[in-house]
Design an enzyme around this catalytic site. Structure first.
Site, short mmCIF file in Angstrom:
data_model
loop_
_atom_site.label_atom_id
_atom_site.label_comp_id
_atom_site.label_asym_id
_atom_site.label_seq_id
_atom_site.Cartn_x
_atom_site.Cartn_y
_atom_site.Cartn_z
N GLY A 7 0.83 -1.19 0.00
CA GLY A 7 0.00 0.00 0.00
C GLY A 7 0.87 1.25 0.00
CB ALA A 8 1.34 4.08 -1.77
N GLY A 9 -0.54 4.23 1.42
CA GLY A 9 -1.47 5.09 2.14
C GLY A 9 -0.77 6.00 3.11
CB VAL A 11 0.96 4.20 8.05
CG1 VAL A 11 2.16 3.61 8.78
CG2 VAL A 11 0.01 4.85 9.04
N GLY A 12 2.17 3.64 5.33
CA GLY A 12 3.16 3.01 4.45
C GLY A 12 3.72 3.99 3.44
CG ASN A 102 -2.93 1.09 15.21
OD1 ASN A 102 -1.84 1.55 15.50
ND2 ASN A 102 -3.84 1.80 14.54
CE LYS A 185 0.49 3.12 18.09
NZ LYS A 185 0.99 2.65 16.79
CD GLU A 268 -7.10 -0.80 12.68
OE1 GLU A 268 -6.39 -1.65 12.11
OE2 GLU A 268 -6.62 0.19 13.29
#
Length: 309
Positions: A7-9, A11-12, A102, A185, A268
């Protein structure tokens, strides 16, 4: 070292973009729509730490590609199964799978799906979002990604990865306690997302309300009681440390789950609040805060035709 980012969202795309900026060999595994965006406009990042406009290499699921040394997973938990199917052809014997998801449940899923030797631990701290044009907007002072062997060892491969990640315009941190860090986290994101979605408010007004500090701390303590009963090795004072972190956040800070709710998209809930709630039930621990928060999220899901993006 060849790195594949799934993905290229928000975060990534951000962390992959910072590696691309340094000159690391990075490829993005993306869907057709995102691939066209990247081909037409490039990978665009607007960040308080400096903007990026780069032309990335991309592939789609099933495309042939040379073996990758590292695969970075940063999808939402509810997209994990599809992501794992998409990376199977690219996982070789020595490939490191580095999750930035997460929660904790995904580690169990990864261990069931791949050889445990392929998996390293990981997590990140960042506030990012995608705008309607596909630009990654990054606004938080903190932009860190942690990685480390699940055993905590400083192996040859993890030190090689640390060398590749060094010198970028973000913080890649090698942790010798990545499992503990992941639990920490998990507690933080579950508490922060839980209280902000319940109150439908940024963190500022919540913590300044008369009972706000007590509510936030008690929620962290409730989560901590479940984690300790489950054998998690977490710090004795982690709840108080998390409250300090919450109090240092900007007044307008919203959790990513809250932003997703405002957009009417999937959240989530099962992977964060639901997972730790289930563990509490298994150990016979009463978790009234989690019960209310999780119920609130499930009502949201049932009353809204959420978009699975």
């Amino acid at each position: 070292m060849r790195i594949l980012v799934v993905g290229a969202g928000a975060v990534g795309g951000y962390f992959g973009g910072r590696l691309l900026e340094k000159g690391v060999d990075v490829t993005f595994l993306v869907r057709e729509h995102r691939q066209k965006q990247l081909q037409q406009h490039g990978l665009r990042i607007e960040s308080v730490h400096g903007n990026i406009n780069a032309t990335p290499k991309t592939i789609q699921t099933g495309d042939e590609a040379s073996p990758f040394d590292v695969i970075i997973l940063s999808t939402k938990q509810y997209h994990l199964e599809g992501a794992l199917q998409s990376i199977e052809p690219y996982v070789q014997q020595d490939t490191m799978i580095w999750p930035l998801l997460n929660g904790f449940r995904h580690l169990e899923v990864l261990k069931q799906r791949f050889n445990e030797e392929n998996i390293i631990g990981g997590l990140c701290f960042i506030e990012t979002t995608l705008d309607h044009n596909g630009t990654i907007i990054q606004t938080s002072p903190r932009h860190a990604a942690l990685f480390g062997e699940l055993s905590g060892e400083k192996t040859e491969r993890i030190e090689k990865l640390a060398e590749v990640l060094s010198g970028t315009k973000t913080n890649f941190i090698l942790s010798e306690h990545i499992i503990r860090d992941t639990w920490h986290k998990y507690m933080f994101i579950t508490g922060l997302s839980g209280i902000t979605t319940l109150m439908r408010s940024p963190i500022g007004p919540i913590r300044e309300e008369k009972n706000g500090q007590k509510l936030i701390l008690n929620l962290f303590k409730e989560i901590g009681s479940v984690m300790r009963a489950n054998g998690a090795q977490i710090d004795d004072d982690i709840e108080e440390k998390h409250l300090e972190t919450v109090n240092q956040m900007t007044y307008e800070m919203k959790s990513s789950m809250q932003r997703d709710m405002e957009k009417g998209i999937q959240v989530e809930a099962d992977q964060l609040q639901g997972y730790i709630y289930e563990i509490g039930q298994e150990h016979g621990i009463e978790t009234p805060f989690l019960e209310v928060i999780y119920s609130n999220l499930k009502v949201y899901e049932s009353q809204n035709k959420v978009k699975n993006l």
